[in-house]
Design a protein around this motif. Structure first.
Motif, mmCIF file in Angstrom:
data_model
loop_
_atom_site.group_PDB
_atom_site.id
_atom_site.type_symbol
_atom_site.label_atom_id
_atom_site.label_comp_id
_atom_site.label_asym_id
_atom_site.label_seq_id
_atom_site.Cartn_x
_atom_site.Cartn_y
_atom_site.Cartn_z
ATOM 1 N N THR A 85 0.847 -1.187 0.000
ATOM 2 C CA THR A 85 0.000 0.000 0.000
ATOM 3 C C THR A 85 0.882 1.235 0.000
ATOM 4 O O THR A 85 1.790 1.360 0.821
ATOM 5 C CB THR A 85 -0.940 0.001 1.218
ATOM 6 N N ILE A 86 0.600 2.123 -0.942
ATOM 7 C CA ILE A 86 1.379 3.342 -1.132
ATOM 8 C C ILE A 86 0.406 4.508 -1.199
ATOM 9 O O ILE A 86 -0.576 4.456 -1.951
ATOM 10 C CB ILE A 86 2.205 3.251 -2.430
ATOM 11 N N ARG A 87 0.673 5.529 -0.426
ATOM 12 C CA ARG A 87 -0.207 6.696 -0.437
ATOM 13 C C ARG A 87 -0.080 7.443 -1.757
ATOM 14 O O ARG A 87 0.951 7.414 -2.413
ATOM 15 C CB ARG A 87 0.142 7.614 0.732
ATOM 16 N N GLN A 88 -1.168 8.107 -2.117
ATOM 17 C CA GLN A 88 -1.135 8.986 -3.285
ATOM 18 C C GLN A 88 -0.507 10.306 -2.873
ATOM 19 O O GLN A 88 -0.621 10.705 -1.730
ATOM 20 C CB GLN A 88 -2.553 9.220 -3.831
ATOM 21 N N PRO A 89 0.183 10.963 -3.738
ATOM 22 C CA PRO A 89 0.366 10.740 -5.167
ATOM 23 C C PRO A 89 1.523 9.805 -5.505
ATOM 24 O O PRO A 89 1.822 9.586 -6.675
ATOM 25 C CB PRO A 89 0.668 12.140 -5.694
ATOM 26 N N TRP A 90 2.189 9.254 -4.470
ATOM 27 C CA TRP A 90 3.373 8.417 -4.717
ATOM 28 C C TRP A 90 3.038 7.178 -5.553
ATOM 29 O O TRP A 90 3.842 6.773 -6.394
ATOM 30 C CB TRP A 90 4.032 8.010 -3.400
ATOM 31 N N ALA A 91 1.866 6.593 -5.340
ATOM 32 C CA ALA A 91 1.484 5.409 -6.130
ATOM 33 C C ALA A 91 1.382 5.765 -7.615
ATOM 34 O O ALA A 91 1.877 5.034 -8.479
ATOM 35 C CB ALA A 91 0.175 4.826 -5.614
ATOM 36 N N HIS A 123 -0.982 -0.957 -4.507
ATOM 37 C CA HIS A 123 -2.264 -0.561 -3.938
ATOM 38 C C HIS A 123 -2.193 0.894 -3.499
ATOM 39 O O HIS A 123 -1.335 1.265 -2.693
ATOM 40 C CB HIS A 123 -2.593 -1.460 -2.735
ATOM 41 N N ALA A 124 -3.063 1.719 -4.046
ATOM 42 C CA ALA A 124 -3.155 3.118 -3.641
ATOM 43 C C ALA A 124 -3.959 3.191 -2.352
ATOM 44 O O ALA A 124 -5.089 2.696 -2.298
ATOM 45 C CB ALA A 124 -3.811 3.946 -4.738
ATOM 46 N N GLY A 125 -3.377 3.781 -1.326
ATOM 47 C CA GLY A 125 -4.063 3.899 -0.041
ATOM 48 C C GLY A 125 -5.314 4.756 -0.137
ATOM 49 O O GLY A 125 -5.569 5.419 -1.146
ATOM 50 N N LYS A 126 -6.086 4.768 0.938
ATOM 51 C CA LYS A 126 -7.368 5.481 0.942
ATOM 52 C C LYS A 126 -7.263 6.953 1.349
ATOM 53 O O LYS A 126 -8.185 7.720 1.127
ATOM 54 C CB LYS A 126 -8.343 4.764 1.881
ATOM 55 N N LYS A 127 -6.132 7.335 1.939
ATOM 56 C CA LYS A 127 -5.991 8.705 2.425
ATOM 57 C C LYS A 127 -5.737 9.666 1.272
ATOM 58 O O LYS A 127 -4.899 9.415 0.405
ATOM 59 C CB LYS A 127 -4.849 8.787 3.435
ATOM 60 N N LYS A 128 -6.449 10.792 1.274
ATOM 61 C CA LYS A 128 -6.264 11.798 0.231
ATOM 62 C C LYS A 128 -4.905 12.461 0.398
ATOM 63 O O LYS A 128 -4.418 12.658 1.513
ATOM 64 C CB LYS A 128 -7.367 12.859 0.309
ATOM 65 N N PRO A 129 -4.262 12.819 -0.729
ATOM 66 C CA PRO A 129 -2.946 13.442 -0.647
ATOM 67 C C PRO A 129 -3.010 14.854 -0.075
ATOM 68 O O PRO A 129 -4.010 15.555 -0.240
ATOM 69 C CB PRO A 129 -2.462 13.464 -2.096
ATOM 70 N N GLU A 130 -1.928 15.230 0.581
ATOM 71 C CA GLU A 130 -1.794 16.584 1.105
ATOM 72 C C GLU A 130 -1.576 17.539 -0.077
ATOM 73 O O GLU A 130 -0.759 17.258 -0.958
ATOM 74 C CB GLU A 130 -0.599 16.661 2.055
ATOM 75 N N PRO A 131 -2.285 18.690 -0.096
ATOM 76 C CA PRO A 131 -2.118 19.638 -1.212
ATOM 77 C C PRO A 131 -0.671 20.092 -1.416
ATOM 78 O O PRO A 131 -0.225 20.255 -2.548
ATOM 79 C CB PRO A 131 -3.018 20.808 -0.818
#
Length: 146
Positions: free
Chosen positions: A16-22, A47-55
């Protein structure tokens, strides 16, 4: 090759990788920073994680270039890659513009994007996907093999 043939095998994991890194991995980011080393090698579901990316992260020039025009899917498998190594850079030179000093760098290769994201729950670390999830990925990437 069907997912049933691989059931019980140890040929694939999820990460699992957070967006936008995925999304950046799909665009050519071949180093994933992690706090701990990983000894496992082989295919990984991206797998893109569920947390929205920080602006603020989205405004980073490296991230902005790599993620431009890409949808930042959340809570889904968006691709696969081969995990080929893990190292920690020593000294002042990092192995990649994406590498963070002090992190362990998972080295990825053979990245393939899924045409249709597959909704899934991820987990911390490397996790074992269900046979059903692997089957859904293999429908889109039938040539994927251990």
């Amino acid at each position: 090759m069907s997912a049933a043939e691989f059931e019980g095998d140890d040929w694939i994991r999820g990460i699992t990788i957070r967006q936008p890194w995925a999304a950046c991995i799909l665009a050519g980011k071949l180093v994933e920073n992690r706090p701990k080393p990983r000894s496992w090698r082989g295919w990984v579901l991206l797998h893109a994680g569920k947390k929205k990316p920080e602006p603020a992260v989205l405004r980073d020039p490296l991230v902005a270039r790599a993620s431009r025009g890409r949808e930042l899917h959340l809570g889904a498998v968006i691709g696969v890659a081969r995990l080929t190594g893990c190292h920690q850079d020593t000294g002042s030179e990092l192995c990649s513009p994406w590498a963070q000093a002090g992190s362990h760098h998972l080295v990825l290769a053979d990245v393939q994007e899924l045409a249709l994201p597959v909704p899934a729950d991820g987990a911390l670390g490397l996790w074992k996907p269900t046979p059903d999830l692997v089957a859904q990925v293999l429908q889109q990437l039938p040539d994927l093999q251990p």
